[in-house]
Write a protein that holds these residues in place. Structure first.
Motif, PDB file in Angstrom:
ATOM      1  N   MET A  56       1.009  -1.226   0.042  1.00  0.00           N
ATOM      2  CA  MET A  56      -0.005  -0.060  -0.181  1.00  0.00           C
ATOM      3  C   MET A  56       0.968   1.469  -0.071  1.00  0.00           C
ATOM      4  SD  MET A  56      -2.854   1.253   2.764  1.00  0.00           S
ATOM      5  CE  MET A  56      -1.944   0.620   4.096  1.00  0.00           C
ATOM      6  N   ILE A  57       0.483   2.407  -0.857  1.00  0.00           N
ATOM      7  CA  ILE A  57       1.380   3.452  -1.015  1.00  0.00           C
ATOM      8  C   ILE A  57       0.656   4.675  -0.380  1.00  0.00           C
ATOM      9  CG2 ILE A  57       2.298   5.223  -2.363  1.00  0.00           C
ATOM     10  CD1 ILE A  57       2.727   3.186  -4.521  1.00  0.00           C
ATOM     11  N   LYS A  58       1.024   5.214   0.410  1.00  0.00           N
ATOM     12  CA  LYS A  58       0.425   6.605   0.996  1.00  0.00           C
ATOM     13  C   LYS A  58       0.930   7.732   0.780  1.00  0.00           C
ATOM     14  CE  LYS A  58      -1.462   4.695   5.248  1.00  0.00           C
ATOM     15  NZ  LYS A  58      -2.723   4.840   5.674  1.00  0.00           N
ATOM     16  N   GLU A  59       0.329   8.625   0.404  1.00  0.00           N
ATOM     17  CA  GLU A  59       0.963   9.934  -0.326  1.00  0.00           C
ATOM     18  C   GLU A  59       0.302  11.122   0.493  1.00  0.00           C
ATOM     19  OE1 GLU A  59       0.706  12.289  -4.390  1.00  0.00           O
ATOM     20  OE2 GLU A  59       1.464  10.149  -4.503  1.00  0.00           O
ATOM     21  N   PHE A  60       1.020  11.992   1.089  1.00  0.00           N
ATOM     22  CA  PHE A  60       0.497  13.142   1.610  1.00  0.00           C
ATOM     23  C   PHE A  60       1.080  14.315   0.912  1.00  0.00           C
ATOM     24  CE2 PHE A  60       1.090   9.760   4.905  1.00  0.00           C
ATOM     25  CZ  PHE A  60      -0.289   9.645   5.295  1.00  0.00           C
ATOM     26  N   ARG A  61       0.464  15.584   0.918  1.00  0.00           N
ATOM     27  CA  ARG A  61       0.708  16.925   0.431  1.00  0.00           C
ATOM     28  C   ARG A  61       0.887  17.676   1.526  1.00  0.00           C
ATOM     29  NH1 ARG A  61       0.744  15.020  -4.125  1.00  0.00           N
ATOM     30  NH2 ARG A  61      -0.399  14.982  -5.890  1.00  0.00           N
ATOM     31  N   LEU A  62       2.153  18.374   1.710  1.00  0.00           N
ATOM     32  CA  LEU A  62       2.193  19.374   2.794  1.00  0.00           C
ATOM     33  C   LEU A  62       1.835  20.926   2.401  1.00  0.00           C
ATOM     34  CD1 LEU A  62       5.650  18.136   4.112  1.00  0.00           C
ATOM     35  CD2 LEU A  62       3.480  17.671   4.794  1.00  0.00           C
ATOM     36  N   THR A  63       0.482  20.891   2.612  1.00  0.00           N
ATOM     37  CA  THR A  63      -0.139  22.028   2.227  1.00  0.00           C
ATOM     38  C   THR A  63      -0.426  22.768   3.542  1.00  0.00           C
ATOM     39  OG1 THR A  63      -2.230  21.237   2.208  1.00  0.00           O
ATOM     40  CG2 THR A  63      -1.377  21.322  -0.139  1.00  0.00           C
ATOM     41  N   HIS A  64      -0.550  22.541   4.656  1.00  0.00           N
ATOM     42  CA  HIS A  64      -0.771  23.130   5.693  1.00  0.00           C
ATOM     43  C   HIS A  64      -0.201  22.592   6.981  1.00  0.00           C
ATOM     44  CE1 HIS A  64      -4.077  20.413   6.409  1.00  0.00           C
ATOM     45  NE2 HIS A  64      -4.371  20.410   5.035  1.00  0.00           N
ATOM     46  N   ALA A 120      -1.543  18.963   7.950  1.00  0.00           N
ATOM     47  CA  ALA A 120      -1.039  17.912   7.130  1.00  0.00           C
ATOM     48  C   ALA A 120       0.308  17.234   7.422  1.00  0.00           C
ATOM     49  CB  ALA A 120      -0.827  18.211   5.632  1.00  0.00           C
ATOM     50  N   ARG A 121       1.220  18.411   8.025  1.00  0.00           N
ATOM     51  CA  ARG A 121       2.864  17.969   8.112  1.00  0.00           C
ATOM     52  C   ARG A 121       2.638  17.261   9.692  1.00  0.00           C
ATOM     53  NH1 ARG A 121       7.143  21.493   7.947  1.00  0.00           N
ATOM     54  NH2 ARG A 121       5.851  23.076   7.798  1.00  0.00           N
ATOM     55  N   VAL A 170       2.023   9.621  11.144  1.00  0.00           N
ATOM     56  CA  VAL A 170       2.023   8.300  10.727  1.00  0.00           C
ATOM     57  C   VAL A 170       3.520   7.783  10.443  1.00  0.00           C
ATOM     58  CG1 VAL A 170       1.916   7.200   8.053  1.00  0.00           C
ATOM     59  CG2 VAL A 170       0.032   8.970   9.045  1.00  0.00           C
ATOM     60  N   ILE A 171       4.501   8.618  10.440  1.00  0.00           N
ATOM     61  CA  ILE A 171       5.837   8.127  10.315  1.00  0.00           C
ATOM     62  C   ILE A 171       6.281   7.339  11.596  1.00  0.00           C
ATOM     63  CG2 ILE A 171       8.321   8.656  10.193  1.00  0.00           C
ATOM     64  CD1 ILE A 171       7.456  10.665   7.969  1.00  0.00           C
ATOM     65  N   SER A 172       5.757   8.059  12.780  1.00  0.00           N
ATOM     66  CA  SER A 172       6.363   7.705  14.091  1.00  0.00           C
ATOM     67  C   SER A 172       5.494   6.399  14.497  1.00  0.00           C
ATOM     68  CB  SER A 172       5.868   8.721  15.218  1.00  0.00           C
ATOM     69  OG  SER A 172       4.321   8.844  15.294  1.00  0.00           O
ATOM     70  N   GLN A 173       4.387   6.021  13.779  1.00  0.00           N
ATOM     71  CA  GLN A 173       3.949   4.756  14.048  1.00  0.00           C
ATOM     72  C   GLN A 173       4.317   3.613  13.087  1.00  0.00           C
ATOM     73  OE1 GLN A 173      -0.390   5.065  14.136  1.00  0.00           O
ATOM     74  NE2 GLN A 173      -0.129   7.384  14.863  1.00  0.00           N
ATOM     75  N   LEU A 230      10.997   0.122   5.185  1.00  0.00           N
ATOM     76  CA  LEU A 230       9.993   0.912   4.202  1.00  0.00           C
ATOM     77  C   LEU A 230      10.831   2.281   3.781  1.00  0.00           C
ATOM     78  CD1 LEU A 230       6.709   1.187   6.618  1.00  0.00           C
ATOM     79  CD2 LEU A 230       7.114  -0.224   4.430  1.00  0.00           C
ATOM     80  N   ARG A 231      10.323   2.497   2.772  1.00  0.00           N
ATOM     81  CA  ARG A 231      11.015   3.695   1.603  1.00  0.00           C
ATOM     82  C   ARG A 231      10.236   4.879   1.973  1.00  0.00           C
ATOM     83  NH1 ARG A 231      11.887   5.678  -3.943  1.00  0.00           N
ATOM     84  NH2 ARG A 231       9.834   4.852  -4.203  1.00  0.00           N
ATOM     85  N   ILE A 232      10.847   5.968   2.447  1.00  0.00           N
ATOM     86  CA  ILE A 232       9.794   7.160   2.598  1.00  0.00           C
ATOM     87  C   ILE A 232      10.537   8.358   1.701  1.00  0.00           C
ATOM     88  CG2 ILE A 232       9.480   9.236   4.063  1.00  0.00           C
ATOM     89  CD1 ILE A 232       9.684   7.106   6.469  1.00  0.00           C
ATOM     90  N   VAL A 233       9.942   9.052   0.648  1.00  0.00           N
ATOM     91  CA  VAL A 233      10.269   9.703  -0.469  1.00  0.00           C
ATOM     92  C   VAL A 233       9.838  11.050  -0.126  1.00  0.00           C
ATOM     93  CG1 VAL A 233      10.555  10.105  -2.693  1.00  0.00           C
ATOM     94  CG2 VAL A 233      10.662   7.787  -1.928  1.00  0.00           C
TER      95      VAL A 233
END
Length: 147
Positions: free
Chosen positions: A1-9, A12-13, A19-22, A31-34
């Motif tokens: 599963m791929i999760k994608e986030f947009r840092l717009t505010h 969101a950050r 999510v990353i801390s979990q 896992l790869r974080i890009v």
């Protein structure tokens, strides 16, 4: 599963941090974080073609009238190194970078390079092309303030 986030505010950050801390840590199957900038937009794409079409209509290159697509290849090859290889059935092929995979800054560079080439070769840009050039410059100015 791929999760994608947009840092717009800020929220969101905070969501991304949560999510990353979990996420599990696993040295055998990590896992790869890009983190990457959005790819070019449809609007940017239309603007690039406005500039390239103006060049294609007005510039005769070494005795030939090139298509906008051919100009795109020449300009991207110019930006990313003019690698030229022998064609499968002869001739030469310039290897440029695919604009489909470009981020917004790289795409702005294509428009800027095309504009500079056009200006040096007397191209009279249409209103759509001038808008593309203005937006590319504006985008690059915004990036320089962040960098």
């Amino acid at each position: 599963m791929i999760k994608e986030f947009r840092l717009t505010h800020e929220q969101a950050r905070n969501t991304v941090i949560s999510v990353i801390s979990q996420l599990p840590v696993d040295n055998k199957h990590p896992l790869r974080i890009v983190i990457d900038e959005d790819k070019r937009s449809s609007a940017q794409n239309r603007m690039m073609w406005a500039v390239l079409n103006d060049i294609a209509k007005q510039v005769n290159w070494n005795g030939e009238q090139l298509t906008a697509e051919e100009w795109k290849h020449l300009i991207t090859a110019n930006l990313h190194g003019q690698k030229c290889v022998k064609g499968i059935q002869g001739g030469l092929v310039f290897m440029g970078l695919s604009t489909r995979r470009m981020n917004k800054k790289e795409f702005a560079d294509v428009v800027t390079c095309a504009e500079q080439f056009g200006a040096e070769n007397g191209v009279k840009f249409s209103n759509d092309a001038l808008e593309a050039i203005r937006l590319a410059e504006q985008y690059k100015d915004q990036l320089s303030k962040v960098a």
